[in-house]
Design an enzyme around this catalytic site. Structure first.
Site, PDB file in Angstrom:
ATOM      1  N   CYS A  43      69.353  37.674  36.548  1.00 10.02           N
ATOM      2  CA  CYS A  43      68.753  36.356  36.309  1.00 10.02           C
ATOM      3  C   CYS A  43      67.697  35.957  37.327  1.00 10.02           C
ATOM      4  O   CYS A  43      66.526  35.776  36.974  1.00 10.02           O
ATOM      5  CB  CYS A  43      69.849  35.290  36.263  1.00 10.02           C
ATOM      6  SG  CYS A  43      70.989  35.459  34.875  1.00 10.02           S
ATOM      7  N   LYS A  99      76.525  41.222  43.450  1.00  5.36           N
ATOM      8  CA  LYS A  99      77.417  40.181  43.951  1.00  5.36           C
ATOM      9  C   LYS A  99      78.842  40.584  43.609  1.00  5.36           C
ATOM     10  O   LYS A  99      79.068  41.444  42.754  1.00  5.36           O
ATOM     11  CB  LYS A  99      77.089  38.822  43.316  1.00  5.36           C
ATOM     12  CG  LYS A  99      77.262  38.782  41.797  1.00  5.36           C
ATOM     13  CD  LYS A  99      77.012  37.411  41.223  1.00  5.36           C
ATOM     14  CE  LYS A  99      78.112  36.451  41.523  1.00  5.36           C
ATOM     15  NZ  LYS A  99      77.962  35.163  40.815  1.00  5.36           N
ATOM     16  N   LYS A 147      64.347  38.139  37.632  1.00  5.20           N
ATOM     17  CA  LYS A 147      63.613  38.124  36.364  1.00  5.20           C
ATOM     18  C   LYS A 147      63.081  36.735  36.049  1.00  5.20           C
ATOM     19  O   LYS A 147      61.920  36.582  35.619  1.00  5.20           O
ATOM     20  CB  LYS A 147      64.531  38.613  35.247  1.00  5.20           C
ATOM     21  CG  LYS A 147      63.927  38.544  33.839  1.00  5.20           C
ATOM     22  CD  LYS A 147      64.869  39.157  32.815  1.00  5.20           C
ATOM     23  CE  LYS A 147      66.108  38.345  32.586  1.00  5.20           C
ATOM     24  NZ  LYS A 147      65.851  37.086  31.835  1.00  5.20           N
ATOM     25  N   LYS A 185      66.392  25.861  32.159  1.00  5.02           N
ATOM     26  CA  LYS A 185      67.064  27.099  32.553  1.00  5.02           C
ATOM     27  C   LYS A 185      66.301  27.803  33.676  1.00  5.02           C
ATOM     28  O   LYS A 185      66.887  28.194  34.706  1.00  5.02           O
ATOM     29  CB  LYS A 185      67.193  28.027  31.335  1.00  5.02           C
ATOM     30  CG  LYS A 185      67.619  29.453  31.650  1.00  5.02           C
ATOM     31  CD  LYS A 185      68.988  29.525  32.297  1.00  5.02           C
ATOM     32  CE  LYS A 185      69.386  30.985  32.530  1.00  5.02           C
ATOM     33  NZ  LYS A 185      70.694  31.103  33.193  1.00  5.02           N
ATOM     34  N   GLU A 191      72.150  29.256  28.746  1.00  2.00           N
ATOM     35  CA  GLU A 191      73.444  29.494  29.379  1.00  2.00           C
ATOM     36  C   GLU A 191      73.319  29.284  30.888  1.00  2.00           C
ATOM     37  O   GLU A 191      72.279  29.526  31.496  1.00  2.00           O
ATOM     38  CB  GLU A 191      73.935  30.914  29.070  1.00  2.00           C
ATOM     39  CG  GLU A 191      72.960  32.044  29.390  1.00  2.00           C
ATOM     40  CD  GLU A 191      73.057  32.537  30.829  1.00  2.00           C
ATOM     41  OE1 GLU A 191      74.032  32.166  31.505  1.00  2.00           O
ATOM     42  OE2 GLU A 191      72.157  33.266  31.258  1.00  2.00           O
ATOM     43  N   ARG A 235      71.699  45.418  38.575  1.00  6.18           N
ATOM     44  CA  ARG A 235      70.288  45.167  38.331  1.00  6.18           C
ATOM     45  C   ARG A 235      69.652  44.489  39.548  1.00  6.18           C
ATOM     46  O   ARG A 235      70.089  43.441  39.972  1.00  6.18           O
ATOM     47  CB  ARG A 235      70.122  44.310  37.071  1.00  6.18           C
ATOM     48  CG  ARG A 235      70.296  45.098  35.794  1.00  6.18           C
ATOM     49  CD  ARG A 235      70.298  44.221  34.557  1.00  6.18           C
ATOM     50  NE  ARG A 235      71.555  43.486  34.411  1.00  6.18           N
ATOM     51  CZ  ARG A 235      71.860  42.749  33.337  1.00  6.18           C
ATOM     52  NH1 ARG A 235      70.998  42.646  32.344  1.00  6.18           N
ATOM     53  NH2 ARG A 235      73.017  42.116  33.281  1.00  6.18           N
ATOM     54  N   GLY A 285      69.902  39.514  43.928  1.00  3.28           N
ATOM     55  CA  GLY A 285      69.550  40.462  42.870  1.00  3.28           C
ATOM     56  C   GLY A 285      70.128  39.977  41.563  1.00  3.28           C
ATOM     57  O   GLY A 285      70.283  38.776  41.348  1.00  3.28           O
ATOM     58  N   LEU A 316      75.884  30.638  33.204  1.00  3.24           N
ATOM     59  CA  LEU A 316      77.088  31.390  33.519  1.00  3.24           C
ATOM     60  C   LEU A 316      76.889  32.204  34.793  1.00  3.24           C
ATOM     61  O   LEU A 316      75.923  32.954  34.908  1.00  3.24           O
ATOM     62  CB  LEU A 316      77.447  32.342  32.365  1.00  3.24           C
ATOM     63  CG  LEU A 316      77.578  31.718  30.974  1.00  3.24           C
ATOM     64  CD1 LEU A 316      77.822  32.811  29.938  1.00  3.24           C
ATOM     65  CD2 LEU A 316      78.706  30.695  30.958  1.00  3.24           C
ATOM     66  N   GLY A 360      71.731  36.215  53.881  1.00  3.21           N
ATOM     67  CA  GLY A 360      72.194  37.569  53.627  1.00  3.21           C
ATOM     68  C   GLY A 360      71.035  38.528  53.460  1.00  3.21           C
ATOM     69  O   GLY A 360      69.934  38.320  53.964  1.00  3.21           O
TER      70      GLY A 360
END
Length: 451
Positions: A268, A329, A271, A212, A154, A336, A265, A156, A261
């Site tokens: 995705c 965000k 990790k 990915k 994915e 997370r 975090g 997304l 910034g």
């Protein structure tokens, strides 16, 4: 087409709702009865713009069902999506136990051909693990049945997931070259989403799995690179916003993910970078660029704290800070590995009181900080600011972009802002009398009121 999705988390729910919207009959399976009960009652356990409407519409139409019945779910779908979690282990590796569990459940219950689709973010080689698990389960039953395993990662973005799925910039399908049946089914499944232009890319399973990780690692690299440059710009008296515009106008570079910034975090990037580093170690490669990306991000999450300490000193006892933005965000309640957690923890450990506000992540924040002392939550941005020694901005929600600066100045004990997302023009803020400290931009002397 009849589709089953194992896992009703973020990826599973978005995938299921979007596929049902195109007329497919989707059954969403989860082992958590509380989550399924929420979904069956019309609720949605996560925040994603537009997802609640999509789920409710398709559930009402009978195209989207939710169940904890594994037998029923396996029998339902010819296509079996695996969209379960792959949490990081202590060594950074992805935990595949839920993926293996889902594959075994399919192998133990299937009675006809199944197309098993790895939708979870998984390390290279997971397709082989899934295939071996299903074959082992079939052998234990003493039956021989045909099945296919493909990778369909994915892409997304939280906060824009519906649009990303409905109008994908690419659909990756990893499959064996000779598995025409699997490739045909995947093309048919995604045909409604790519009618204007064929964006479906077929490759081998291992390449799809690596794609990915490579995509997320590249985006994380751009963020950390810009944060590195922002820190340098600040030291040199340059303006990173102007630098960003200058390099972003180069079509070879582009403008996306070049905003400096206080660190990235979410579920995705952190990790997946760690998982790719672990994969590299297993392959005998150190991947030094990615290791630097992770190191820069860890330091960047403490950038605002460093600025606050430089202004107030190490001992923050008696200080009160308003904090705007808790989610990692805008557009999500996901916290997370959110920078806000690092900022709050560092401040309260130094004796400060933090009064935090977020448009959607307050419940998540309360759960994550239930055992913390020194954190309070406000119901509005204005409430958080009242009586604070300074405002700390961590997440760039739209409602923070044009505040009432007169009211903001009146609410603060002193007109001091630490902005981790560069929301405002430093010259404008100093003209209004604020001491404005942001990321990668040289200090600007207070001028006359630009109004």
């Amino acid at each position: 087409m009849k589709i089953t999705i194992s896992g009703s988390g973020y990826v599973g729910l978005v995938t299921g709702a979007c596929l049902a919207e195109m007329g497919n009959h989707v059954m969403s399976l989860d082992v958590d009865p509380r989550k399924i009960a929420v979904l069956q009652s019309g609720g949605v356990p996560i925040h994603e713009p537009g997802l609640d409407v999509l789920i409710q519409r398709n559930a009402k139409a009978g195209r989207l069902q939710f169940t904890t019945d594994i037998e029923r779910a396996v029998q339902h779908g010819t296509v079996q999506f695996v969209a379960v979690g792959t949490p990081p282990g202590e060594d950074g590796s992805a935990d595949l136990s839920y993926v293996v569990q889902a594959a075994r459940a399919i192998g133990e219950r299937m009675t006809d051909y199944k197309l098993i689709v790895d939708k979870s973010t998984v390390p290279v080689g997971t397709g082989d693990v899934v295939e071996a698990t299903v074959r082992e389960a079939l052998a234990a039953r003493g039956v021989e049945l045909q099945f296919s395993v493909v990778s369909n990662p994915e892409f997304l973005k939280e906060g824009a997931a519906i649009a990303d799925f409905m109008k994908p910039d690419r659909v990756i399908v990893g499959s064996e070259d000779d598995d025409e049946r699997a490739i045909h089914l995947m093309r048919a499944l995604y045909a409604p989403f790519i009618r204007n232009r064929d964006r479906l890319l077929v490759m081998d399973v291992r390449s799809a799995e690596l794609t990915k990780y490579a995509a997320n690692a590249m985006l994380a690299t751009r963020i950390s690179f810009m944060n590195d440059l922002a820190n340098l710009a600040e030291r040199l008296g340059a303006d990173i916003e102007l630098v960003r515009q200058g390099i972003g106008s180069d079509p070879r570079i582009g403008t996306q993910f070049l905003y400096p910034g206080c660190g990235y975090g979410g579920s995705c990037f952190p990790k997946d970078v760690r998982a790719l580093l672990h994969t590299g170690e297993q392959a005998g490669l150190g991947l030094p660029v990615l290791r630097a990306v992770e190191a820069v991000n860890h330091g960047q999450k403490r950038l605002l704290v460093d600025k606050i300490v430089a202004r107030f000193g190490e001992d923050l006892t008696g200080c009160r800070f308003a904090l705007w933005g808790l989610a990692f965000k805008p557009g999500t309640d996901d916290m997370r590995e959110a920078p806000s957690l690092v900022v709050m923890r560092e401040l309260i450990d130094r004796g400060a009181l933090v009064v935090a506000y977020d448009p959607v992540a307050l419940d998540e924040a309360r759960a994550r900080t239930a055992q913390w002392h020194g954190v309070e939550f406000a119901t509005s941005a204005a409430e958080a600011v009242k009586g604070a020694d300074a405002l700390v901005i961590v997440t760039e929600w739209k409602e923070f972009r044009s505040p009432d600066f007169d009211a903001l100045r009146a609410g603060l004990k002193q007109p001091l802002i630490f902005d981790g997302r560069n929301l405002f023009d430093p010259l404008y803020l100093t003209g209004l009398g604020f001491d404005y400290r942001c990321v990668g931009r040289a200090a600007v002397q207070a001028a006359g009121d630009p109004r």
